[in-house]
Scaffold this motif. Structure first.
Motif, short mmCIF file in Angstrom:
data_model
loop_
_atom_site.label_atom_id
_atom_site.label_comp_id
_atom_site.label_asym_id
_atom_site.label_seq_id
_atom_site.Cartn_x
_atom_site.Cartn_y
_atom_site.Cartn_z
N ASN A 96 17.22 3.54 25.22
CA ASN A 96 16.96 3.07 26.56
C ASN A 96 16.03 1.90 26.63
O ASN A 96 15.62 1.49 25.64
CB ASN A 96 16.50 4.27 27.34
CG ASN A 96 15.03 4.85 26.74
OD1 ASN A 96 14.33 4.00 25.88
ND2 ASN A 96 14.38 5.86 27.49
N GLU A 100 13.21 3.81 23.28
CA GLU A 100 13.49 5.24 22.80
C GLU A 100 14.71 5.39 22.24
O GLU A 100 15.84 5.04 22.91
CB GLU A 100 12.94 6.16 23.92
CG GLU A 100 11.55 5.96 24.51
CD GLU A 100 11.34 6.70 25.80
OE1 GLU A 100 10.16 7.35 26.01
OE2 GLU A 100 12.37 7.05 26.49
N LEU A 102 17.95 7.75 20.66
CA LEU A 102 18.25 9.07 20.25
C LEU A 102 19.40 9.02 19.13
O LEU A 102 20.33 7.95 19.52
CB LEU A 102 19.09 9.61 21.70
CG LEU A 102 19.76 10.89 21.54
CD1 LEU A 102 18.91 12.01 21.11
CD2 LEU A 102 20.74 11.03 22.78
N LEU A 124 14.99 12.32 18.39
CA LEU A 124 14.61 11.36 19.37
C LEU A 124 13.17 10.73 18.95
O LEU A 124 12.16 11.45 18.59
CB LEU A 124 14.41 12.40 20.68
CG LEU A 124 14.04 11.40 21.85
CD1 LEU A 124 14.97 10.30 22.42
CD2 LEU A 124 13.85 12.37 22.97
N LYS A 126 10.49 8.49 20.31
CA LYS A 126 9.72 8.03 21.40
C LYS A 126 8.35 7.23 20.89
O LYS A 126 7.49 8.07 20.65
CB LYS A 126 9.37 9.18 22.31
CG LYS A 126 10.71 9.84 23.00
CD LYS A 126 10.33 10.91 24.05
CE LYS A 126 10.05 10.24 25.37
NZ LYS A 126 9.98 11.25 26.19
N LEU A 136 20.75 18.92 23.55
CA LEU A 136 19.90 18.15 24.46
C LEU A 136 20.53 17.93 25.88
O LEU A 136 21.96 17.91 25.93
CB LEU A 136 19.94 16.81 23.77
CG LEU A 136 19.13 15.73 24.51
CD1 LEU A 136 17.89 15.10 23.94
CD2 LEU A 136 20.03 14.75 24.95
N ALA A 138 19.58 15.32 29.23
CA ALA A 138 18.56 14.24 29.33
C ALA A 138 19.24 13.45 30.33
O ALA A 138 20.49 13.09 30.49
CB ALA A 138 18.27 13.47 28.08
N PHE A 142 15.85 9.06 29.91
CA PHE A 142 14.93 9.97 29.14
C PHE A 142 13.88 10.71 30.04
O PHE A 142 12.89 11.29 29.62
CB PHE A 142 14.29 9.88 27.76
CG PHE A 142 15.49 9.55 26.78
CD1 PHE A 142 16.64 10.16 26.55
CD2 PHE A 142 15.21 8.54 25.77
CE1 PHE A 142 17.68 9.83 25.59
CE2 PHE A 142 16.29 8.02 24.84
CZ PHE A 142 17.38 8.85 24.81
N LEU A 145 14.01 15.43 30.06
CA LEU A 145 14.73 15.54 28.86
C LEU A 145 14.20 17.13 28.32
O LEU A 145 13.11 17.47 28.71
CB LEU A 145 14.05 14.94 27.85
CG LEU A 145 14.19 14.74 26.38
CD1 LEU A 145 15.41 14.54 25.96
CD2 LEU A 145 13.19 14.34 25.59
#
Length: 160
Positions: A96, A100, A102, A124, A126, A136, A138, A142, A145
C-alpha cells in the motif's frame, strides 16, 4: 492458479486469448485500477466470464482522487466477472502507499468494496513490525485489518 479453477478450465478451450493485456477499471469515469498481464485466457460459463492470467499479473489501485492506493503482484490470477472479484495465486505481494507489505499464496480482492481477503497464511510487514497469521480481511490501505488466527510473539508495552 488454484486447483478449484484449474479443474473448471482444464478441458475447455478459451474463447479468447490476449497477449500483453492491459485493463483499466473505472467508476463513474474515475480510474480505480489498472491491470496488466502478459497472457489472458477468457472463458464463458453459465455463471459469467472467467479470465485467467497464468503468466502473472500486476494491479495498480487508485483512490477516487487519483492517488495510488496499492500495488498487487502475483504469479497467476483469475478475474471472476459475476462475483466482481480478482483472485491472485502463487507468490502474492500487495504493497500500500504507506509501504506496508502483505505476502501470501492466495489473495482475493472485491472490486466493489475494495476489500482484500484470504484463508491462506499471511505475513504483514508494517514498518519494523511483522505480523503472521492464518486468514486475513482488510481494506486496501490496511486501515481496517483483521488477521483471523494471529501467530508468533507479541510484545505489549506496560501502561505504567
Amino acid at each position: 492458479m488454484a486447483a478449484r479453477y484449474q479443474d473448471k478450465v482444464e478441458n475447455t478451450e478459451p474463447l479468447l486469448l490476449t497477449w500483453n493485456a492491459r485493463i483499466i477499471y473505472s467508476d463513474s469515469g474515475i480510474i480505480r485500477a489498472k491491470l496488466s498481464t502478459p497472457l489472458m485466457h477468457d472463458y464463458t460459463f453459465k455463471d459469467g466470464i472467467m479470465r485467467t492470467m497464468p503468466s502473472g499479473l500486476t494491479v495498480y489501485l487508485f483512490e477516487v482522487d487519483g492517488k495510488e492506493a496499492g500495488t498487487l503482484v502475483a504469479d497467476s490470477g483469475v478475474i471472476h466477472s459475476q462475483r466482481e472479484e480478482v483472485s491472485a495465486y502463487g507468490r502474492v505481494i500487495f504493497v500500500n502507499p504507506q509501504n506496508e507489505q502483505l505476502r501470501t499464496s492466495e489473495l482475493h480482492f472485491n472490486t466493489n468494496t475494495y476489500l482484500l481477503f484470504t484463508d491462506a497464511f499471511v505475513t504483514l510487514q508494517k514498518g519494523d513490525e511483522v505480523l503472521y497469521g492464518q486468514g486475513l480481511e482488510a481494506t486496501d490501505k490496511f486501515s481496517k485489518l483483521k488477521i483471523r488466527k494471529p501467530m508468533g510473539q507479541f510484545f505489549i508495552e506496560d501502561a505504567d
